[in-house]
Structures are given as structure tokens and as C-alpha cells.
Design a protein around this motif. Structure first.
Motif, PDB file in Angstrom:
ATOM      1  N   VAL A 279       0.891  -1.174  -0.122  1.00 52.63           N
ATOM      2  CA  VAL A 279       0.138   0.003   0.060  1.00 52.63           C
ATOM      3  C   VAL A 279       0.899   1.232  -0.058  1.00 52.63           C
ATOM      4  O   VAL A 279       2.011   1.429   0.659  1.00 52.63           O
ATOM      5  CB  VAL A 279      -1.026   0.054   1.233  1.00 52.63           C
ATOM      6  CG1 VAL A 279      -0.083   0.220   2.531  1.00 52.63           C
ATOM      7  CG2 VAL A 279      -2.004   1.027   1.111  1.00 52.63           C
ATOM      8  N   ASP A 280       0.349   2.031  -0.668  1.00 52.83           N
ATOM      9  CA  ASP A 280       1.222   3.656  -0.658  1.00 52.83           C
ATOM     10  C   ASP A 280       1.030   4.336   0.500  1.00 52.83           C
ATOM     11  O   ASP A 280      -0.179   4.901   0.815  1.00 52.83           O
ATOM     12  CB  ASP A 280       0.782   4.494  -1.995  1.00 52.83           C
ATOM     13  CG  ASP A 280       1.366   5.658  -2.216  1.00 52.83           C
ATOM     14  OD1 ASP A 280       2.240   6.052  -1.516  1.00 52.83           O
ATOM     15  OD2 ASP A 280       0.832   6.543  -3.144  1.00 52.83           O
ATOM     16  N   GLU A 281       2.013   4.343   1.073  1.00 55.17           N
ATOM     17  CA  GLU A 281       2.075   4.859   2.527  1.00 55.17           C
ATOM     18  C   GLU A 281       1.562   6.494   2.474  1.00 55.17           C
ATOM     19  O   GLU A 281       1.006   7.156   3.418  1.00 55.17           O
ATOM     20  CB  GLU A 281       3.206   4.820   3.512  1.00 55.17           C
ATOM     21  CG  GLU A 281       4.367   5.176   2.836  1.00 55.17           C
ATOM     22  CD  GLU A 281       5.091   4.325   2.084  1.00 55.17           C
ATOM     23  OE1 GLU A 281       5.046   4.654   0.908  1.00 55.17           O
ATOM     24  OE2 GLU A 281       5.787   3.388   2.576  1.00 55.17           O
ATOM     25  N   LEU A 282       2.026   7.167   1.467  1.00 53.82           N
ATOM     26  CA  LEU A 282       1.586   8.590   1.230  1.00 53.82           C
ATOM     27  C   LEU A 282       0.353   8.891   0.958  1.00 53.82           C
ATOM     28  O   LEU A 282      -0.157   9.697   1.587  1.00 53.82           O
ATOM     29  CB  LEU A 282       2.427   9.095   0.002  1.00 53.82           C
ATOM     30  CG  LEU A 282       4.180   8.782  -0.079  1.00 53.82           C
ATOM     31  CD1 LEU A 282       4.747   9.598  -1.358  1.00 53.82           C
ATOM     32  CD2 LEU A 282       4.705   9.599   1.364  1.00 53.82           C
ATOM     33  N   ALA A 283      -0.219   8.077   0.214  1.00 48.67           N
ATOM     34  CA  ALA A 283      -1.568   8.110  -0.120  1.00 48.67           C
ATOM     35  C   ALA A 283      -2.364   7.721   1.126  1.00 48.67           C
ATOM     36  O   ALA A 283      -3.448   8.306   1.335  1.00 48.67           O
ATOM     37  CB  ALA A 283      -2.148   7.237  -1.250  1.00 48.67           C
ATOM     38  N   ALA A 303      -7.631  -4.342   6.979  1.00 44.80           N
ATOM     39  CA  ALA A 303      -6.694  -5.434   6.359  1.00 44.80           C
ATOM     40  C   ALA A 303      -7.482  -6.911   6.459  1.00 44.80           C
ATOM     41  O   ALA A 303      -8.633  -6.868   6.891  1.00 44.80           O
ATOM     42  CB  ALA A 303      -5.594  -5.632   6.988  1.00 44.80           C
ATOM     43  N   GLN A 304      -7.201  -7.901   5.569  1.00 46.61           N
ATOM     44  CA  GLN A 304      -7.898  -8.981   5.588  1.00 46.61           C
ATOM     45  C   GLN A 304      -7.262 -10.124   6.541  1.00 46.61           C
ATOM     46  O   GLN A 304      -7.963 -11.098   6.684  1.00 46.61           O
ATOM     47  CB  GLN A 304      -7.332  -9.740   4.063  1.00 46.61           C
ATOM     48  CG  GLN A 304      -7.889  -8.799   2.972  1.00 46.61           C
ATOM     49  CD  GLN A 304      -9.458  -8.657   2.877  1.00 46.61           C
ATOM     50  OE1 GLN A 304     -10.092  -9.801   2.995  1.00 46.61           O
ATOM     51  NE2 GLN A 304     -10.008  -7.407   2.643  1.00 46.61           N
ATOM     52  N   ARG A 310       3.406  -4.382   5.115  1.00 43.47           N
ATOM     53  CA  ARG A 310       4.626  -3.828   4.684  1.00 43.47           C
ATOM     54  C   ARG A 310       3.996  -2.831   3.594  1.00 43.47           C
ATOM     55  O   ARG A 310       3.513  -3.119   2.610  1.00 43.47           O
ATOM     56  CB  ARG A 310       5.462  -4.871   4.341  1.00 43.47           C
ATOM     57  CG  ARG A 310       6.890  -4.432   3.819  1.00 43.47           C
ATOM     58  CD  ARG A 310       7.685  -3.697   4.960  1.00 43.47           C
ATOM     59  NE  ARG A 310       8.310  -4.655   5.575  1.00 43.47           N
ATOM     60  CZ  ARG A 310       9.260  -4.522   6.798  1.00 43.47           C
ATOM     61  NH1 ARG A 310       9.317  -3.516   7.038  1.00 43.47           N
ATOM     62  NH2 ARG A 310       9.791  -5.587   7.337  1.00 43.47           N
ATOM     63  N   THR A 311       4.301  -1.568   3.809  1.00 39.67           N
ATOM     64  CA  THR A 311       3.947  -0.454   2.897  1.00 39.67           C
ATOM     65  C   THR A 311       4.841  -0.466   1.881  1.00 39.67           C
ATOM     66  O   THR A 311       5.846  -1.257   1.830  1.00 39.67           O
ATOM     67  CB  THR A 311       3.886   0.756   3.724  1.00 39.67           C
ATOM     68  OG1 THR A 311       5.119   1.187   4.038  1.00 39.67           O
ATOM     69  CG2 THR A 311       2.947   0.828   4.843  1.00 39.67           C
ATOM     70  N   ARG A 312       4.619   0.093   0.817  1.00 41.90           N
ATOM     71  CA  ARG A 312       5.350   0.332  -0.435  1.00 41.90           C
ATOM     72  C   ARG A 312       6.764   0.404  -0.334  1.00 41.90           C
ATOM     73  O   ARG A 312       7.794  -0.075  -0.758  1.00 41.90           O
ATOM     74  CB  ARG A 312       4.750   1.564  -1.506  1.00 41.90           C
ATOM     75  CG  ARG A 312       5.616   1.513  -2.695  1.00 41.90           C
ATOM     76  CD  ARG A 312       5.100   2.722  -3.474  1.00 41.90           C
ATOM     77  NE  ARG A 312       3.667   2.457  -4.186  1.00 41.90           N
ATOM     78  CZ  ARG A 312       2.963   3.373  -4.738  1.00 41.90           C
ATOM     79  NH1 ARG A 312       3.300   4.492  -4.847  1.00 41.90           N
ATOM     80  NH2 ARG A 312       1.906   2.803  -5.131  1.00 41.90           N
ATOM     81  N   PRO A 334     -12.676   3.276  -1.503  1.00 47.79           N
ATOM     82  CA  PRO A 334     -11.897   2.334  -2.734  1.00 47.79           C
ATOM     83  C   PRO A 334     -10.693   2.155  -2.413  1.00 47.79           C
ATOM     84  O   PRO A 334      -9.938   3.228  -1.500  1.00 47.79           O
ATOM     85  CB  PRO A 334     -12.477   3.190  -3.900  1.00 47.79           C
ATOM     86  CG  PRO A 334     -12.755   4.478  -3.450  1.00 47.79           C
ATOM     87  CD  PRO A 334     -13.357   4.438  -1.764  1.00 47.79           C
ATOM     88  N   GLY A 335     -10.002   1.260  -2.892  1.00 49.64           N
ATOM     89  CA  GLY A 335      -8.529   1.291  -2.703  1.00 49.64           C
ATOM     90  C   GLY A 335      -7.849   2.461  -3.733  1.00 49.64           C
ATOM     91  O   GLY A 335      -8.696   3.054  -4.592  1.00 49.64           O
ATOM     92  N   PHE A 336      -6.745   2.485  -3.309  1.00 48.86           N
ATOM     93  CA  PHE A 336      -6.040   3.471  -3.984  1.00 48.86           C
ATOM     94  C   PHE A 336      -5.712   3.112  -5.496  1.00 48.86           C
ATOM     95  O   PHE A 336      -5.582   1.873  -5.679  1.00 48.86           O
ATOM     96  CB  PHE A 336      -4.658   3.666  -3.301  1.00 48.86           C
ATOM     97  CG  PHE A 336      -4.758   4.268  -2.027  1.00 48.86           C
ATOM     98  CD1 PHE A 336      -5.439   5.454  -1.708  1.00 48.86           C
ATOM     99  CD2 PHE A 336      -4.463   3.794  -0.894  1.00 48.86           C
ATOM    100  CE1 PHE A 336      -5.832   6.066  -0.564  1.00 48.86           C
ATOM    101  CE2 PHE A 336      -4.560   4.086   0.381  1.00 48.86           C
ATOM    102  CZ  PHE A 336      -5.163   5.386   0.694  1.00 48.86           C
ATOM    103  N   ASP A 337      -5.943   4.171  -6.427  1.00 53.55           N
ATOM    104  CA  ASP A 337      -5.681   3.966  -7.896  1.00 53.55           C
ATOM    105  C   ASP A 337      -4.504   4.507  -7.988  1.00 53.55           C
ATOM    106  O   ASP A 337      -3.301   4.415  -7.263  1.00 53.55           O
ATOM    107  CB  ASP A 337      -6.692   4.285  -8.719  1.00 53.55           C
ATOM    108  CG  ASP A 337      -7.194   6.026  -8.540  1.00 53.55           C
ATOM    109  OD1 ASP A 337      -6.157   6.402  -8.000  1.00 53.55           O
ATOM    110  OD2 ASP A 337      -8.192   6.449  -8.718  1.00 53.55           O
ATOM    111  N   SER A 338      -3.923   4.699  -9.595  1.00 57.12           N
ATOM    112  CA  SER A 338      -3.120   5.065 -10.145  1.00 57.12           C
ATOM    113  C   SER A 338      -2.650   6.736  -9.844  1.00 57.12           C
ATOM    114  O   SER A 338      -1.809   7.239 -10.314  1.00 57.12           O
ATOM    115  CB  SER A 338      -2.906   4.694 -11.482  1.00 57.12           C
ATOM    116  OG  SER A 338      -3.828   5.252 -12.240  1.00 57.12           O
TER     117      SER A 338
END
Length: 375
Positions: A279-283, A303-304, A310-312, A334-338
Motif C-alpha cells: 500500500v502507498d503509505e503517502l496516499a 486489512a484481510q 508492509r507498505t510500499r 475504494p482502494g488507491f488507484d494510479s
């Protein structure tokens, strides 16, 4: 900054209903500090020490409460840059509380000292709940004495000031604490209207939204302008210069009334942000801070499983909510996109405006000291 909207803003809100007009308008109680700054601040270029081929950067936190974005944003940018060895450090053993998130840090300050007896080249100091913690101040002072460049984020400059490190230096911090810093630490030249201030081995930044530009300025100092430019493009940052107008941020009477209504009369919504390895820790940090600042939401890392994530860029995040187990959030984002990391805050603000209204979005802007354009 920790609890800005929940503590400072709410305290002002509760007082505003009976405060005299002069107090509501924010009449200064001390003389104004210097506001003029150089056209562009620039962090001194990295000078290798101790035979190292690349610098060591400690991103420091105090376990009981450290401002999430102040910690996570510079960590993520610096780790992603690849120009340094970046280590997450806590004042003591155990999890590091970054409300509403928590992480397992790489080292305690004692472990870091064993690992790097010569000290760090740079120490990133976020705003912390216990800014006067003796262990914190002693370690910050010791690292500075070993020659580290101290880089405070937001009101991390208060930590540096309490350690005596800003005396005789220019520095800055979050817009909301300017007058109190001027009063408490008169031997520091406190500047406004700048994203960051670079005064030799003391570097300081304004509020949360200044963390990414400050980290990019540090990347430039270590790895050069081209490396910083490439990374800025990846993150969605048009520039990382120091130009900024902190005087545009202020609390109105309407903000105070809205804060009282939001905190005491409106329901709080539990919101889950999906997290998984990579996961993108900044986002994540920008989004979590934004919804928390509305006074309308409690944010959870969803989380599942209850295993650490562990972040990106290497932070070990401990989720506080598991999908399908126990209490569940009322709403899941929603999950983070691009979307580039630095632009995620605008997306969050758009959704917050739809969910809770423009007044709630304004709280986010005030807390992040974010110069949102055209809104």
C-alpha cells in the motif's frame, strides 16, 4: 499535526461563543516575528561523513503519539528516492502510535545508537504529543551534537526549540502555533509565509502539506536536482520550492461554530481504508489525516488479517480492523488507484465535501495548511 482540529480548533470553538470580539479576531498578544524570507530556501548539499557511501536518515517518533503525516510523508518520499538509508526510529520499545495508524518501528533510539554509533546524517522530527519528553529531547540533542542535520516537520520545530537547537536560527512551523512559538522561544527567528526554512543544520517546515516539498528539497540536497525532479513528477508535485502564504490560513467565527456542532451534535462515522502489502503509505497517510480532520469520521486501517502490512516503501503497519471480523466500518473507501500520491489529498477533499460539506473540508485545509487552488 496531532489533534489540531480536535484540540486547538475545538477549544477555540467552545470559547468563541463567549469571547470578546477582539479575541475572536485573533488580536496578537506578542510582537510579530520576522516574516520576510529569501526568495528560495535551499538545503545545503550533502557532505559524506564517516566513510559512508550514502547518508543515514532517522525518521523519529515518540511512541505515545506522533503526527502521522509528519512522520509517514517524509519517510515515504525519502525511502522512495533511493538516495539514502532511511530508518524509522521510536523513543522506546513497542508500537509507534501515529493516530489513527500504528507501526512497528525499525529501531528504538538505543538500538539506533548501537547500529550507528556515529549518529545519523539527518534526523526528521515530526510534531509529537509529548514534545518535552526527556528521552526525546536528549536523543535529539545528542544527534545534533554528532553533526546531524535536524529536519523538523510542522510543529516538530517545537521539539527542536525545547532541545535548544533553534536558538539563534531561523525556523518555522504550523501556522496555528506561530504566535505561541514567538512568545515561548524568543531567541529563535520564527518565519511565516514559507514552506520550509533551511538554516545550516536546522531545517524546518510549515504544516503537513509542506512535508513532501521539504522531503524533495532534501532529496535534491543529497541526490541532485534531476533526481528530485523525477521523483516530484512521479509524486505529482509541480515544484518543491519554498514559496508559501501561511497568512491565508486563519480560523473564523464560523469555523468555531461548525466545530462545536460537528463535535458535539453530529454523528461520527467509522471509515475503513483498505490496506495490504505494498500500500502507498503517502496516499494512505494523506487520506487518513484528511478524514480524521473533518471531526466527522473515525478512520481505521482495514486489512484481510491481523498480520502486519508492509507498505510500499517499507513501513510495518499494524491494522486495527480486520474485514469480516468483529466491528466493521460503516463505510469503506475504494482502494488507491494510479493517482499520483501527492494528488490524493484533492480526491479526499472532493469526497469529504460531498459527504460532510464544505465546512468539514475546510478543517482539512486548515490542519494540513494546504493551499488548495480554485476551491
Amino acid at each position: 499535526m496531532t489533534g489540531f482540529t480536535r484540540l486547538v480548533l475545538i477549544a477555540l470553538a467552545s470559547l468563541a461563543l463567549t469571547a470578546p470580539a477582539s479575541a475572536q479576531q485573533g488580536t496578537p498578544v506578542v510582537a510579530a516575528a520576522v516574516t520576510e524570507v529569501r526568495p528560495s530556501e535551499k538545503i545545503d548539499a550533502y557532505a559524506p561523513r564517516f566513510g559512508r557511501t550514502r547518508p543515514v536518515i532517522a525518521v523519529l517518533g515518540e511512541n505515545s503519539g506522533t503526527v502521522m503525516s509528519d512522520f509517514v510523508l517524509p519517510y515515504g518520499v525519502l525511502a522512495q528516492s533511493g538516495v539514502a538509508d532511511v530508518v524509522s526510529v521510536a523513543t522506546q520499545a513497542g508500537l509507534l502510535q501515529l493516530p489513527p495508524l500504528k507501526i512497528a518501528p525499525d529501531n528504538t533510539v538505543a538500538q539506533f545508537d548501537q547500529r550507528y554509533p556515529d549518529g545519523a546524517d539527518y534526523v526528521v522530527v515530526p510534531a509529537m504529543n509529548k514534545s518535552g519528553d526527556p528521552t526525546l529531547l536528549a536523543w535529539v540533542g545528542a544527534q545534533a551534537a554528532k553533526g546531524a542535520t535536524m529536519v523538523s516537520i510542522c510543529n516538530g520545530s517545537i521539539v527542536l526549540a525545547k532541545a535548544g537547537l533553534t536558538r539563534g536560527h531561523r525556523a518555522t512551523g504550523h501556522w496555528s502555533t506561530h504566535q505561541s512559538r514567538v512568545a515561548a522561544f524568543p531567541e529563535t527567528v520564527w518565519l511565516k509565509n514559507t514552506r520550509y526554512v533551511a538554516d545550516g543544520k536546522i531545517v524546518s517546515s510549515a504544516g503537513i502539506s509542506a512535508a513532501i516539498p521539504t522531503a524533495l528539497a532534501l532529496v535534491e540536497a543529497i541526490g541532485g536536482s534531476e533526481r528530485a525532479r523525477v521523483l516530484a513528477t512521479q509524486l505529482g508535485m509541480a515544484d518543491w520550492g519554498s514559496a508559501h502564504n501561511s497568512d491565508s490560513f486563519h480560523i473564523t467565527f464560523g469555523d468555531r461554530v461548525t466545530a462545536v456542532i460537528s463535535y458535539f451534535l453530529r454523528p461520527t462515522q467509522d471509515i475503513g481504508i483498505p490496506v495490504a502489502d505494498g500500500v502507498d503509505e503517502l496516499a494512505l497517510s494523506l487520506t487518513a489525516d484528511a478524514y480524521t480532520a473533518t471531526l466527522r469520521a473515525r478512520v481505521h486501517a482495514l486489512a484481510q488479517s491481523d498480520s502486519p502490512v508492509r507498505t510500499r516503501n517499507g513501513l510495518m503497519l499494524v491494522p486495527d480492523m480486520v474485514a469480516g471480523r468483529g466491528k466493521q466500518p460503516e463505510s469503506i473507501l475504494p482502494g488507491f488507484d494510479s493517482t499520483p500520491s501527492a494528488l490524493v489529498l484533492d480526491k479526499a477533499l472532493d469526497d469529504i465535501t460531498t459527504r460532510y460539506g464544505a465546512a468539514a473540508a475546510r478543517f482539512v485545509v486548515l490542519e494540513a495548511e494546504y493551499p488548495r487552488q480554485g476551491r
